[in-house]
Design an enzyme around this catalytic site. Structure first.
Site, short mmCIF file in Angstrom:
data_model
loop_
_atom_site.label_atom_id
_atom_site.label_comp_id
_atom_site.label_asym_id
_atom_site.label_seq_id
_atom_site.Cartn_x
_atom_site.Cartn_y
_atom_site.Cartn_z
N GLU A 110 0.81 -1.22 0.00
CA GLU A 110 0.00 0.00 0.00
C GLU A 110 0.84 1.27 0.00
OE1 GLU A 110 -0.59 -2.71 1.70
OE2 GLU A 110 -2.63 -3.30 1.15
N HIS A 170 -11.16 -6.37 9.18
CA HIS A 170 -11.89 -6.24 7.91
C HIS A 170 -13.21 -5.51 8.13
CE1 HIS A 170 -9.12 -9.48 6.74
NE2 HIS A 170 -9.38 -9.16 5.49
#
Ligand SMILES: Cc1ncc(C[n+]2csc(CCOP(=O)(O)OP(=O)(O)O)c2C)c(N)n1
Length: 658
Positions: A397, A464
């Site tokens: 990322e 998540h």
């Protein structure tokens, strides 16, 4: 290699000498000014000049260079006016950052120099993005980026090299191995003989180069650049050199053994090259003396220009106005033909139409190409736009967000999909430090949208399920959008992509496939910073965003006797305070419902603002209803308990009865 081994013209040799001399003479002067308190900080590049100068001289003037804190020679060789450099170091207006950042922390598009941020590593990923833009434009340009050997320990180094290799980007990664990272010697920094050997692991060509020999640096890099322009690929270069002074001037060199300093003193790139030029009759002692005198005079003259400059006036409004790049919203009205689609479809459509509209838009993310992304938002995109513009990324990322910044610098637009909003923490640094701060620092835009599939209610546990907007609403320079409906999502995403500022775009996973709405089929925009008033009432104001909007709507449907203004914020930064205040002044009561945990959240900020701005209109304390201050648990029962949905009605009724 000896200086005699290179077949360069006298003209080139003398030019290189002048380019080498100038940063040394400037530094010598700066060290005096530092002692006089006229400048505040100095990172010395004395002894390392041949690397900056040789690399810069080998690049074409329109090729991007990304220097670090010891690379004065990059700036001087690119011909930046000295008075502007001096103003920059004194924090004056004629510098490059209006006094907002120090030393070499700036860029100049005019000179194709992109300066560092203090965190060192992100530079490398930014270079990837710049090189990717070059590759897509097919302009045969090389990009050179610098790093110290210390910063090669950062994850950013690994990520950037890996991406460059997988994508075959024409980047020269230039490591200046100068023996120490602050006080840390190389043997405490890495455990391999040569850093160049790391190239093998990335599948990348690499070389060790004598960084104190200007002819070696220039000749080798020049040859590589010519080759890379025709055969694009990344190359890792390790320049062997030494840091002759302290990390910065205040910290000294007590920890450096004297014999090391002596050994490298004897290898000084300027005195040795000078001796060669004299011995080979390329320059005479008189000519050298004259050159030095002229340069010293030029430095004095340019310093005077910077001294005569007034100190910057303080204009607070200007400081705030420069945080974001200017953007004029252009309304494109929705068409009348609609179709009943899900949130996930609306986002996909918006992205697709933006790709059609902006030929320079690149999408990047994990598994977004043929696989279509884990939520299938980009399904079918590769067939329409090709893999160049719809790019699968390695799992990195930080480098990808940095690369998005590089794309923006080099005239492209980027949308990065986080696979889950939770994973943005691995790219946090470039967002909050690079993207967010760049426009304020040196007036460069960061034309990047980061898509954030977020939220709980799907039994996905602590990693998540997060809705982490408050990590970003806190950071000046970022815009944060959080739609609750398909119609809004489509129009707001279109605007977020048009906006040249960095935008975090939150998409609630639990709403992706559960929520349908009639959505116009063609491209349209909606303005950022405008909330929507979903229901009207005089008894109370409810403020919500994202999934919480639907929880509030459910309650209001079940309890039609409650007359509430329900405000869906839609955008969190900029925040539509006007709509909130207007409603609160009418109802006298405010309850804020959010999915995020409570402490330090957006609800807290809104509560504080309303206390300050609407105190006299309030009939009761502002209430915040939010998730528990715990990580998000996995089991359905625990998750339900974590979320505030069931606590909302009770709090609402209590406030109404207050
Ligand atoms: C992420 C981060 N950690 C720590 C620092 C503090 N710091 C600034 S420069 C530096 C040493 C860098 O060493 P190296 O990369 O070898 O470059 P050099 O200074 O030797 O040129 C350190 C530790 C920082 N700026 N950023």
């Amino acid at each position: 290699m000896k200086y005699t081994d290179y077949s360069l013209s006298d003209h080139t040799k003398i030019k290189l000498y002048k380019q080498l001399l100038l940063p040394r003479l400037i530094e010598e002067k700066m060290l005096i000014l530092l002692r006089q308190g006229k400048i505040t900080k100095w990172f010395s590049g004395i002894g390392q000049e041949a690397i900056s100068v040789g690399v810069t001289a080998a690049l074409h003037p329109d090729e991007y260079l990304l220097p670090m804190h010891r690379n004065l020679g990059v700036f001087t060789t690119r011909g930046i006016p000295l008075s502007r450099l001096f103003s920059q170091w004194q924090g004056k207006a004629n510098g490059f950052t209006k006094g907002r950042d120090r030393s070499f922390h700036f860029g100049s598009q005019e000179h194709k120099i992109i300066g560092m941020i203090s965190h060192l590593g992100p530079q490398l990923g930014v270079a990837d993005g710049i090189a990717l833009a070059n590759l897509l434009k097919k302009n045969k340009q090389v990009t050179a980026v610098f790093t110290g050997e210390g910063a090669t320990s950062e994850g950013d180094f690994h990520e950037a090299l890996n991406v460059a290799s997988v994508w075959n980007l024409p980047v020269l990664f230039c490591i200046e191995n100068n023996g120490y990272g602050l006080s840390t010697p190389t043997n405490e920094q890495f455990n391999c003989k040569d850093l160049a050997d790391k190239g093998i692991g990335y599948g990348m060509e690499s070389h060790c180069i004598d960084g104190n020999n200007i002819l070696e640096v220039y000749t080798r890099v020049n040859a590589l650049c010519s080759d890379l322009r025709e055969n694009p690929r990344p190359v890792l270069l390790e320049f062997k050199t030494f840091r002759m002074r302290g990390h910065e001037e205040a910290s000294g060199t007590k920890y450096v053994p004297q014999e090391l300093l002596d050994t490298w003193e004897a290898k000084d790139p300027i005195t040795n090259y000078e001796a060669f030029l004299l011995a080979s009759n390329t320059l005479t002692a008189d000519a050298i003396a004259l050159l030095k005198a002229k340069m010293q005079q030029e430095i004095e003259d340019e310093l005077q220009i910077s001294y005569q400059e007034e100190d910057l006036p303080l204009v607070p409004e200007k400081e705030l106005a420069d945080v974001y790049a200017p953007f004029t919203y252009i309304e494109e009205a929705p068409n009348l033909t609609t179709e009943n689609i899900r949130l996930v479809d609306a986002i996909s459509q918006s992205l697709k139409q933006a790709m059609e509209k902006h030929g320079n838009l690149v999408l990047m993310g994990q598994d977004i190409a043929d696989y279509g992304g884990v939520f299938k938002i980009t399904e079918g995109f590769v067939a329409q736009f090709g893999k160049e513009r719809v790019r699968n990324t390695p799992i990195c990322e930080s480098a990808i967000i940095s690369a998005a910044m590089g794309l923006s610098i080099n005239g492209m637009k980027a949308v990065v999909e986080m696979q889950f909003a939770d994973f943005v923490s691995s790219g946090f640094n470039p967002i909050v430090n690079y993207l967010a701060k760049t426009h304020y620092r040196w007036a460069e835009k960061a034309d990047v949208v980061i898509r954030m599939p977020c939220g709980a209610g799907v039994g996905a546990g602590p990693f998540h399920s997060q809705t982490n907007e408050a990590w970003f609403t806190k950071t000046p320079g970022l815009k944060v959008v959080y739609p609750a409906f398909p119609f809004d999502a489509k129009g707001l995403l279109a605007t977020a992509i048009n906006d040249p500022n960095p935008v975090l775009f939150f998409e609630h996973k639990a709403l992706y496939r559960s929520l349908y709405q009639e959505v116009p089929t063609a491209y349209y925009t909606l303005p950022l910073g405008k909330a929507a008033l979903l229901t009207k009432g005089t008894a109370i104001t409810i403020v919500a965003y994202g999934a919480a909007v639907h929880w509030a709507l459910e309650v209001l449907e079940e309890r039609p006797e409650i007359h509430a203004d329900l405000i869906d914020l839609r955008t969190l930064q900029p925040l539509d305070t006007e709509t909130i205040y207007h409603s609160v002044k009418k109802t006298g009561k405010l309850i804020i419902l959010q999915e995020d945990s409570l402490f330090g959240s957006l609800a807290s900020e809104i509560a504080a603002l309303v206390m300050e701005e609407c105190f006299e209109f309030l009939d009761a304390p502002v209430q915040r209803v939010a998730s528990l201050d715990t990580p998000i648990p996995f089991s359905k029962i625990l998750e339900h308990n974590y979320l505030p949905k069931d606590r909302f009605l009770k709090a609402l009724l209590a406030l109404l009865a207050y």
